[in-house]
Scaffold this active site. Structure first.
Site, PDB file in Angstrom:
ATOM      1  N   GLU A 140      22.244  34.951  53.300  1.00 33.49           N
ATOM      2  CA  GLU A 140      22.004  36.075  52.397  1.00 33.49           C
ATOM      3  C   GLU A 140      22.171  35.679  50.935  1.00 33.49           C
ATOM      4  O   GLU A 140      21.440  36.154  50.062  1.00 33.49           O
ATOM      5  CB  GLU A 140      22.937  37.226  52.757  1.00 33.49           C
ATOM      6  N   ALA A 185      30.937  35.053  56.028  1.00 32.14           N
ATOM      7  CA  ALA A 185      32.294  35.586  55.833  1.00 32.14           C
ATOM      8  C   ALA A 185      33.318  34.768  56.608  1.00 32.14           C
ATOM      9  O   ALA A 185      33.029  34.199  57.667  1.00 32.14           O
ATOM     10  CB  ALA A 185      32.350  37.039  56.282  1.00 32.14           C
ATOM     11  N   GLU A 233      24.637  38.024  62.741  1.00 33.02           N
ATOM     12  CA  GLU A 233      25.631  39.097  62.761  1.00 33.02           C
ATOM     13  C   GLU A 233      25.558  39.987  64.002  1.00 33.02           C
ATOM     14  O   GLU A 233      26.594  40.487  64.466  1.00 33.02           O
ATOM     15  CB  GLU A 233      25.494  39.961  61.503  1.00 33.02           C
ATOM     16  N   GLY A 242      26.309  35.394  55.697  1.00 33.19           N
ATOM     17  CA  GLY A 242      26.354  35.596  54.263  1.00 33.19           C
ATOM     18  C   GLY A 242      25.837  34.416  53.470  1.00 33.19           C
ATOM     19  O   GLY A 242      25.357  34.576  52.339  1.00 33.19           O
TER      20      GLY A 242
END
Length: 260
Positions: A115, A67, A135, A112
Site C-alpha cells: 500500500e 503492520a 489481509e 501495508g
C-alpha cells in the site's frame, strides 16, 4: 529514529529520500514508526527545496512487510482501534505529498508495504520484489488505501484478483498487471528510483506539482472535469516566473534556473 530516516540526494539536494529503516523487522510498521513516517512526510511537504521524493527501505530482504503483527498480537481491541488513526495519518501523509514520489521496491512489499508503494506516483521494483495484499487471510481488509488504490491503478478485475485471493505477485507479473512502472535488475531499485526523482527535480517545481495535482484530481471525476482542472493549471503556470524562465532558458540553450 523510530524506523524512518530522511536524507537528501541528487539535483543539489532537491531529492528527499524517505527511508524505512527497521530492517531487523523487515521494516514492519510499528505504531512509533507510523508516527515518525507521518512527521517526516509533513516535514518534506513543507520544504520548498524538496522537488521530488524517493521512498526506499533499508536491509536486503524487504521493502516493508506491512503492520507489525507481533506488536498487534499484544494489543487489546481498544488499543488496536486507537492505533488506527495513527496508521491512517501515515499512509495519508505519503499519498498527499505535493511532490512526486518514486517508490524503490526490493524484496517483500506485502500488506501495508504494498500500500505504501501504491501511494507513490511511480513504482520502481527490482528482480527480488514480491507484492501482495494478504489481509483477508488474517481476517482484515487492506487498511492503508489498498482497496481503493489497487482499483485505480490496476482496474477492478485485477484489483479483485489481488485483494480477494491475497496472493503474491513476483515482479514480472506485477509489471504485467501495471503495479510496477519500471523493473530493474536485483539491487538497483534505489539507484533507478533516485535517477527518476532527479529527472523530475530538474523540471519546473511549480509545473511538476501542478501536473501531479491535476492528474490526481482529474482521475476522480469525468474527462470534462479533468480537462477543466488541467486548463486551470495551465493558465496559472502560463503567468508564472517558471514559465518565463523555462522559455528563456530554451531559447538561450542553457539549463533553467527555476525561481519557484
Amino acid at each position: 529514529m523510530d524506523g524512518v530516516a530522511l536524507r537528501r540526494e541528487g539535483q543539489g539536494g532537491h531529492v528527499a529520500e524517505i527511508v524505512l529503516d527497521r530492517p531487523e523487522a523487515l521494516n514492519a510498521l510499528s505504531t512509533a514508526m507510523a508516527r515518525r513516517l507521518a512527521a517526516v512526510c509533513a516535514e518534506v511537504a513543507a520544504d520548498p527545496s524538496a522537488r521530488s521524493v524517493v521512498l526506499s527501505a533499508a536491509g536486503e530482504r524487504a521493502f516493508c512487510v506491512g503492520a507489525d503483527l507481533k506488536e498487534r498480537n499484544a494489543m487489546g481491541d481498544a488499543e488496536i482501534l486507537a492505533q488506527r488513526p495513527v496508521f491512517r495519518a501515515a499512509f495519508g501523509a505519503v499519498l498527499d505529498l505535493p511532490q512526486p514520489v518514486v517508490a524503490a521496491v526490493h524484496g517483500y512489499a506485502l500488506g501495508g508495504g504494498c500500500e505504501l508503494a501504491l501511494s507513490c506516483d511511480v513504482i520502481v521494483a527490482d528482480g527480488t520484489a514480491v507484492f501482495g495484499l494478504p489481509e483477508v487471510g488474517i481476517g482484515l481488509v487492506p487498511g492503508g488505501g489498498g482497496t481503493q488504490l489497487a482499483v485505480r491503478r490496476l482496474g477492478p478485475g485485477r484489483a479483485a484478483d489481488l485483494v480477494l485471493t491475497g496472493r503474491r505477485l513476483a515482479v514480472a507479473e506485477a509489471r504485467e498487471y501495471g503495479l510496477v512502472d519500471r523493473s530493474v535488475p536485483a539491487g538497483t531499485a534505489r539507484e533507478e528510483a533516485l535517477a527518476v526523482a532527479a529527472a523530475i527535480a530538474g523540471n519546473s517545481p511549480a509545473a511538476v506539482r501542478a501536473a501531479k495535482r491535476a492528474m490526481r484530481l482529474g482521475a476522480e471525476g469525468s474527462l470534462a472535469a479533468g480537462l477543466d482542472i488541467e486548463d486551470n493549471a495551465w493558465r496559472t503556470l502560463a503567468l508564472s516566473a517558471d514559465r518565463r524562465e523555462g522559455i528563456a532558458a530554451f531559447n538561450d540553450k542553457r539549463r533553467p534556473n527555476w525561481p519557484s
